[in-house]
Structure formats: structure tokens, C-alpha cells
Design a protein around this motif. Structure first.
Motif, PDB file in Angstrom:
ATOM      1  N   MET A   1     104.705  11.460  -7.561  1.00 21.26           N
ATOM      2  CA  MET A   1     105.565  10.888  -6.028  1.00 21.26           C
ATOM      3  C   MET A   1     107.013  10.531  -6.900  1.00 21.26           C
ATOM      4  N   PHE A   2     108.037  10.518  -5.897  1.00 24.33           N
ATOM      5  CA  PHE A   2     108.823   9.830  -6.158  1.00 24.33           C
ATOM      6  C   PHE A   2     108.993   8.886  -4.634  1.00 24.33           C
ATOM      7  N   GLN A   3     108.265   8.177  -4.992  1.00 22.26           N
ATOM      8  CA  GLN A   3     108.724   6.666  -4.355  1.00 22.26           C
ATOM      9  C   GLN A   3     110.312   6.719  -3.851  1.00 22.26           C
ATOM     10  N   CYS A   4     109.978   6.855  -2.387  1.00 27.21           N
ATOM     11  CA  CYS A   4     110.270   7.022  -1.777  1.00 27.21           C
ATOM     12  C   CYS A   4     110.300   6.682   0.030  1.00 27.21           C
ATOM     13  N   PHE A   8     107.540  11.849  -1.824  1.00 26.78           N
ATOM     14  CA  PHE A   8     107.659  13.903  -2.004  1.00 26.78           C
ATOM     15  C   PHE A   8     107.706  14.142  -3.891  1.00 26.78           C
ATOM     16  N   PRO A   9     106.966  14.850  -3.733  1.00 25.22           N
ATOM     17  CA  PRO A   9     106.440  15.343  -5.047  1.00 25.22           C
ATOM     18  C   PRO A   9     108.143  15.674  -5.723  1.00 25.22           C
ATOM     19  N   LEU A  10     107.468  15.452  -7.295  1.00 26.85           N
ATOM     20  CA  LEU A  10     109.473  15.997  -8.522  1.00 26.85           C
ATOM     21  C   LEU A  10     109.078  17.209  -8.419  1.00 26.85           C
ATOM     22  N   VAL A  43     111.172  20.160 -11.174  1.00 27.49           N
ATOM     23  CA  VAL A  43     111.564  21.739  -9.428  1.00 27.49           C
ATOM     24  C   VAL A  43     113.382  21.224  -8.570  1.00 27.49           C
ATOM     25  N   ARG A  44     112.290  19.989  -8.104  1.00 23.64           N
ATOM     26  CA  ARG A  44     113.605  20.034  -7.036  1.00 23.64           C
ATOM     27  C   ARG A  44     114.532  18.883  -7.097  1.00 23.64           C
TER      28      ARG A  44
END
Length: 68
Positions: A1-4, A8-10, A43-44
Motif C-alpha cells: 500500500m502507498f500511504q497517502c 492505494f495499492p502499488l 503496475v500503477r
């Protein structure tokens, strides 16, 4: 997970770190050259290839500091 906000998952596919240290010049002064290669693929967020290098000096007391 990207903490913002919101997180959202990376979709991390690759996260690789290769690190190497070797004596700088003849190594007699306690100076080493340290190199790091980082490869990231998601992926993102796409891809990144990062290379960094620095000099480190060891002290007689056993400590390590970044070479000025």
C-alpha cells in the motif's frame, strides 16, 4: 500500500536492491566506495532504475562516516 490519502495499492512486481562495497584506490586510508543499484517495477506507477555511489571512511574506533 502507498500511504497517502486515500491509500492505494502499488501493484509491486519488482523491488530489488544490489549493494557492493570495495576499497577506494588502494584502501590504505580506510576509504571504501559503496554502490547501490535499485530496480522498482509497479503496475500503477511504472518503473524506476536508480544508481547511487558514495565514498565512506572508517575510523580507527570502528565507526563509519560519509567521505566529505
Amino acid at each position: 500500500m502507498f500511504q497517502c490519502d486515500p491509500p492505494f495499492p502499488l501493484g509491486l512486481r519488482t523491488f530489488q536492491i544490489d549493494m557492493a562495497a570495495r576499497p577506494a584506490s588502494n584502501g590504505a586510508d580506510g576509504t571504501s566506495r559503496v554502490g547501490v543499484d535499485v530496480t522498482i517495477d509497479t503496475v500503477r506507477m511504472g518503473q524506476a532504475q536508480i544508481r547511487a555511489e558514495t565514498l565512506l571512511r572508517s575510523s580507527q574506533g570502528g565507526g563509519v562516516s560519509q567521505y566529505p
